[in-house]
Design a protein around this motif. Structure first.
Motif, PDB file in Angstrom:
ATOM      1  N   ARG A   1       1.019  -1.183  -0.155  1.00 38.40           N
ATOM      2  CA  ARG A   1      -0.077   0.073   0.068  1.00 38.40           C
ATOM      3  C   ARG A   1       0.964   1.186  -0.072  1.00 38.40           C
ATOM      4  NH1 ARG A   1      -3.057   3.677   3.071  1.00 38.40           N
ATOM      5  NH2 ARG A   1      -5.142   4.052   2.387  1.00 38.40           N
TER       6      ARG A   1
ATOM      7  N   ARG B   1       2.321   1.911  -3.345  1.00 42.04           N
ATOM      8  CA  ARG B   1       1.160   2.083  -4.436  1.00 42.04           C
ATOM      9  C   ARG B   1       0.815   3.606  -4.035  1.00 42.04           C
ATOM     10  NH1 ARG B   1      -3.835   2.905  -3.793  1.00 42.04           N
ATOM     11  NH2 ARG B   1      -4.233   1.780  -1.979  1.00 42.04           N
TER      12      ARG B   1
ATOM     13  N   ILE C   1      -5.822   1.948  -6.452  1.00 39.28           N
ATOM     14  CA  ILE C   1      -5.808   0.432  -6.512  1.00 39.28           C
ATOM     15  C   ILE C   1      -6.359  -0.306  -7.652  1.00 39.28           C
ATOM     16  CG2 ILE C   1      -8.029   0.176  -5.280  1.00 39.28           C
ATOM     17  CD1 ILE C   1      -6.726  -1.707  -3.090  1.00 39.28           C
TER      18      ILE C   1
ATOM     19  N   LEU D   1      -3.535  -0.267 -10.323  1.00 41.11           N
ATOM     20  CA  LEU D   1      -2.502  -1.128 -10.068  1.00 41.11           C
ATOM     21  C   LEU D   1      -2.872  -2.573 -10.198  1.00 41.11           C
ATOM     22  CD1 LEU D   1       0.390  -1.973  -9.166  1.00 41.11           C
ATOM     23  CD2 LEU D   1      -0.548  -1.691  -6.888  1.00 41.11           C
TER      24      LEU D   1
ATOM     25  N   GLU E   1      -3.148  -5.447   0.790  1.00 43.87           N
ATOM     26  CA  GLU E   1      -2.883  -4.540   1.456  1.00 43.87           C
ATOM     27  C   GLU E   1      -3.266  -4.332   2.996  1.00 43.87           C
ATOM     28  OE1 GLU E   1      -3.886  -1.092  -0.720  1.00 43.87           O
ATOM     29  OE2 GLU E   1      -2.547  -1.446  -2.222  1.00 43.87           O
TER      30      GLU E   1
ATOM     31  N   LEU F   1       4.594  -1.963  -9.654  1.00 46.93           N
ATOM     32  CA  LEU F   1       5.197  -0.975  -8.975  1.00 46.93           C
ATOM     33  C   LEU F   1       6.528  -0.435  -9.228  1.00 46.93           C
ATOM     34  CD1 LEU F   1       3.619  -2.281  -5.539  1.00 46.93           C
ATOM     35  CD2 LEU F   1       2.941  -0.472  -6.682  1.00 46.93           C
TER      36      LEU F   1
END
Length: 81
Positions: free
Chosen positions: A16, A19, A26, A29, A44, A63
């Motif tokens: 999290r 990100r 969310i 991703l 997460e 990421l």
């Protein structure tokens, strides 16, 4: 001879945090990593902690984390169970 690693134990808070640092939503991703938003949300929040290697690799790549950087792992090492 050791068996291949079945799963990776991940640190949901680290996922999290990364990100959020990257400014990624969310859903975006999840789509990029090829997983569902609900699965990513469960990771997460720590409801789910295990990921199969291909999924972990896709999430890490999405990421922008290098292959040799395991900052998303809970204990720094893959689960060998």
């Amino acid at each position: 001879m050791t068996a291949p690693r079945a799963t990776y134990e991940v640190d949901g808070a680290a996922i999290r945090r990364r990100r959020m640092e990257r400014g990624i939503q969310i859903a975006d991703l999840a789509r990029t990593a090829g997983i569902t938003s609900s699965y990513l949300s469960r990771l997460e929040t720590g409801v789910r902690r295990q990921m199969r290697p291909p999924t972990y690799t896709a999430l890490r790549a999405s990421l922008g984390i290098k292959a040799d950087d395991d900052q998303l792992l809970a204990h720094g090492e893959p689960n060998t169970e």
